[in-house]
Design a protein around this motif. Structure first.
Motif, mmCIF file in Angstrom:
data_model
loop_
_atom_site.group_PDB
_atom_site.id
_atom_site.type_symbol
_atom_site.label_atom_id
_atom_site.label_comp_id
_atom_site.label_asym_id
_atom_site.label_seq_id
_atom_site.Cartn_x
_atom_site.Cartn_y
_atom_site.Cartn_z
ATOM 1 N N ALA A 1 0.815 -1.217 0.000
ATOM 2 C CA ALA A 1 0.000 0.000 0.000
ATOM 3 C C ALA A 1 0.852 1.273 0.000
ATOM 4 C CB ALA A 1 -0.935 -0.007 1.202
ATOM 5 N N ASP A 2 2.106 1.180 0.424
ATOM 6 C CA ASP A 2 3.000 2.341 0.481
ATOM 7 C C ASP A 2 3.739 2.595 -0.829
ATOM 8 O OD1 ASP A 2 2.471 2.697 3.253
ATOM 9 O OD2 ASP A 2 4.027 1.223 3.753
ATOM 10 N N ILE A 3 3.713 1.664 -1.739
ATOM 11 C CA ILE A 3 4.591 1.723 -2.913
ATOM 12 C C ILE A 3 4.336 2.938 -3.796
ATOM 13 C CG2 ILE A 3 5.238 0.564 -5.065
ATOM 14 C CD1 ILE A 3 5.169 -2.059 -3.517
ATOM 15 N N ASP A 4 3.098 3.343 -3.989
ATOM 16 C CA ASP A 4 2.855 4.520 -4.839
ATOM 17 C C ASP A 4 3.519 5.764 -4.254
ATOM 18 O OD1 ASP A 4 1.444 3.117 -6.781
ATOM 19 O OD2 ASP A 4 -0.507 3.556 -5.879
ATOM 20 N N ALA A 5 3.385 5.976 -2.948
ATOM 21 C CA ALA A 5 4.014 7.133 -2.300
ATOM 22 C C ALA A 5 5.533 7.031 -2.350
ATOM 23 C CB ALA A 5 3.531 7.257 -0.855
ATOM 24 N N VAL A 6 6.055 5.839 -2.129
ATOM 25 C CA VAL A 6 7.500 5.616 -2.168
ATOM 26 C C VAL A 6 8.036 5.860 -3.585
ATOM 27 C CG1 VAL A 6 9.256 3.800 -2.010
ATOM 28 C CG2 VAL A 6 7.591 4.095 -0.166
ATOM 29 N N ALA A 7 7.344 5.348 -4.585
ATOM 30 C CA ALA A 7 7.784 5.528 -5.976
ATOM 31 C C ALA A 7 7.744 7.004 -6.375
ATOM 32 C CB ALA A 7 6.923 4.692 -6.913
ATOM 33 N N GLU A 8 6.800 7.741 -5.854
ATOM 34 C CA GLU A 8 6.721 9.179 -6.138
ATOM 35 C C GLU A 8 7.938 9.906 -5.553
ATOM 36 O OE1 GLU A 8 3.801 12.855 -4.976
ATOM 37 O OE2 GLU A 8 2.850 10.943 -5.496
ATOM 38 N N ILE A 9 8.297 9.579 -4.330
ATOM 39 C CA ILE A 9 9.488 10.179 -3.718
ATOM 40 C C ILE A 9 10.729 9.780 -4.506
ATOM 41 C CG2 ILE A 9 10.984 10.172 -1.687
ATOM 42 C CD1 ILE A 9 8.381 9.859 0.002
ATOM 43 N N GLU A 10 10.825 8.513 -4.861
ATOM 44 C CA GLU A 10 11.974 8.005 -5.617
ATOM 45 C C GLU A 10 12.149 8.793 -6.911
ATOM 46 O OE1 GLU A 10 15.036 4.940 -6.464
ATOM 47 O OE2 GLU A 10 14.074 5.639 -4.634
ATOM 48 N N ALA A 11 11.057 9.005 -7.631
ATOM 49 C CA ALA A 11 11.113 9.727 -8.904
ATOM 50 C C ALA A 11 11.525 11.189 -8.706
ATOM 51 C CB ALA A 11 9.767 9.648 -9.612
ATOM 52 N N SER B 1 17.589 10.944 -10.819
ATOM 53 C CA SER B 1 17.490 11.008 -12.284
ATOM 54 C C SER B 1 17.175 9.640 -12.880
ATOM 55 C CB SER B 1 18.805 11.512 -12.879
ATOM 56 O OG SER B 1 19.088 12.812 -12.428
ATOM 57 N N PHE B 2 17.651 8.576 -12.202
ATOM 58 C CA PHE B 2 17.415 7.206 -12.658
ATOM 59 C C PHE B 2 16.805 6.413 -11.498
ATOM 60 C CE2 PHE B 2 20.908 8.919 -15.157
ATOM 61 C CZ PHE B 2 20.424 8.711 -16.435
ATOM 62 N N PRO B 3 15.525 6.661 -11.228
ATOM 63 C CA PRO B 3 14.886 6.038 -10.053
ATOM 64 C C PRO B 3 14.583 4.562 -10.245
ATOM 65 C CG PRO B 3 13.266 7.243 -11.328
ATOM 66 C CD PRO B 3 14.616 7.516 -11.968
ATOM 67 N N TRP B 4 14.443 3.889 -9.094
ATOM 68 C CA TRP B 4 13.913 2.535 -9.123
ATOM 69 C C TRP B 4 12.502 2.592 -9.704
ATOM 70 C CZ3 TRP B 4 14.509 -1.067 -4.316
ATOM 71 C CH2 TRP B 4 15.852 -1.342 -4.089
ATOM 72 N N SER B 5 12.105 1.520 -10.360
ATOM 73 C CA SER B 5 10.730 1.433 -10.860
ATOM 74 C C SER B 5 9.814 0.923 -9.736
ATOM 75 C CB SER B 5 10.671 0.463 -12.038
ATOM 76 O OG SER B 5 10.898 -0.864 -11.584
ATOM 77 N N ARG B 6 8.534 1.076 -9.954
ATOM 78 C CA ARG B 6 7.561 0.526 -9.005
ATOM 79 C C ARG B 6 7.810 -0.977 -8.848
ATOM 80 N NH1 ARG B 6 2.677 -1.512 -7.847
ATOM 81 N NH2 ARG B 6 1.317 -0.277 -6.509
ATOM 82 N N GLY B 7 8.133 -1.638 -9.951
ATOM 83 C CA GLY B 7 8.407 -3.073 -9.933
ATOM 84 C C GLY B 7 9.593 -3.447 -9.052
ATOM 85 N N ASN B 8 10.614 -2.592 -8.995
ATOM 86 C CA ASN B 8 11.751 -2.862 -8.118
ATOM 87 C C ASN B 8 11.302 -2.924 -6.657
ATOM 88 O OD1 ASN B 8 13.673 -0.767 -10.230
ATOM 89 N ND2 ASN B 8 14.010 -2.956 -10.015
ATOM 90 N N PHE B 9 10.400 -2.036 -6.275
ATOM 91 C CA PHE B 9 9.900 -2.038 -4.902
ATOM 92 C C PHE B 9 9.020 -3.263 -4.639
ATOM 93 C CE2 PHE B 9 10.863 2.482 -5.551
ATOM 94 C CZ PHE B 9 11.680 2.693 -4.460
ATOM 95 N N VAL B 10 8.162 -3.588 -5.590
ATOM 96 C CA VAL B 10 7.302 -4.765 -5.456
ATOM 97 C C VAL B 10 8.166 -6.019 -5.323
ATOM 98 C CG1 VAL B 10 5.610 -6.222 -6.647
ATOM 99 C CG2 VAL B 10 5.334 -3.735 -6.662
ATOM 100 N N ASP B 11 9.171 -6.150 -6.177
ATOM 101 C CA ASP B 11 10.059 -7.313 -6.137
ATOM 102 C C ASP B 11 10.813 -7.413 -4.816
ATOM 103 O OD1 ASP B 11 9.250 -7.946 -8.701
ATOM 104 O OD2 ASP B 11 11.105 -7.241 -9.662
ATOM 105 N N SER B 12 11.246 -6.271 -4.289
ATOM 106 C CA SER B 12 11.975 -6.259 -3.014
ATOM 107 C C SER B 12 11.097 -6.749 -1.874
ATOM 108 C CB SER B 12 12.495 -4.853 -2.720
ATOM 109 O OG SER B 12 13.481 -4.490 -3.645
ATOM 110 N N LEU B 13 9.846 -6.305 -1.862
ATOM 111 C CA LEU B 13 8.923 -6.774 -0.817
ATOM 112 C C LEU B 13 8.629 -8.262 -0.987
ATOM 113 C CD1 LEU B 13 6.374 -3.822 -0.529
ATOM 114 C CD2 LEU B 13 8.279 -4.363 0.985
ATOM 115 N N ALA B 14 8.424 -8.688 -2.236
ATOM 116 C CA ALA B 14 8.139 -10.098 -2.500
ATOM 117 C C ALA B 14 9.312 -10.987 -2.104
ATOM 118 C CB ALA B 14 7.792 -10.292 -3.976
#
Length: 77
Positions: free
Chosen positions: A4-14, A18-31
């Motif tokens: 549930a936090d990933i959208d907010a985290v991905a927004e901060i990352e972006a 300049s070369f942020p992690w993708s949303r998928g990188n965060f999902v994969d890390s949690l998985a």
């Protein structure tokens, strides 16, 4: 950190890189079961996070980010 936090985290990352992690990188890390934490304020919600991969007798820091407006030298008021 939860899914549930990933959208907010991905927004901060972006906003922070300049070369942020993708949303998928965060999902994969949690998985994968990596250790993931968020820091939040009552007013603004998530303002920082980290993800670390445990190893034998150590922890490998994969990502640590503070929202740009909360970084030292920047106003956050």
């Amino acid at each position: 950190m939860t899914v549930a936090d990933i959208d907010a985290v991905a927004e901060i990352e972006a906003s922070a890189y300049s070369f942020p992690w993708s949303r998928g990188n965060f999902v994969d890390s949690l998985a994968a079961g990596y250790r993931a934490m968020v820091w939040a304020t009552a007013d603004e919600g998530i303002v920082g996070y980290c993800i670390a991969m445990p190893g034998v007798g150590e922890m490998h820091l994969l990502n640590i980010t503070v929202a740009p407006r909360w970084q030292i030298g920047r106003a956050h008021v």
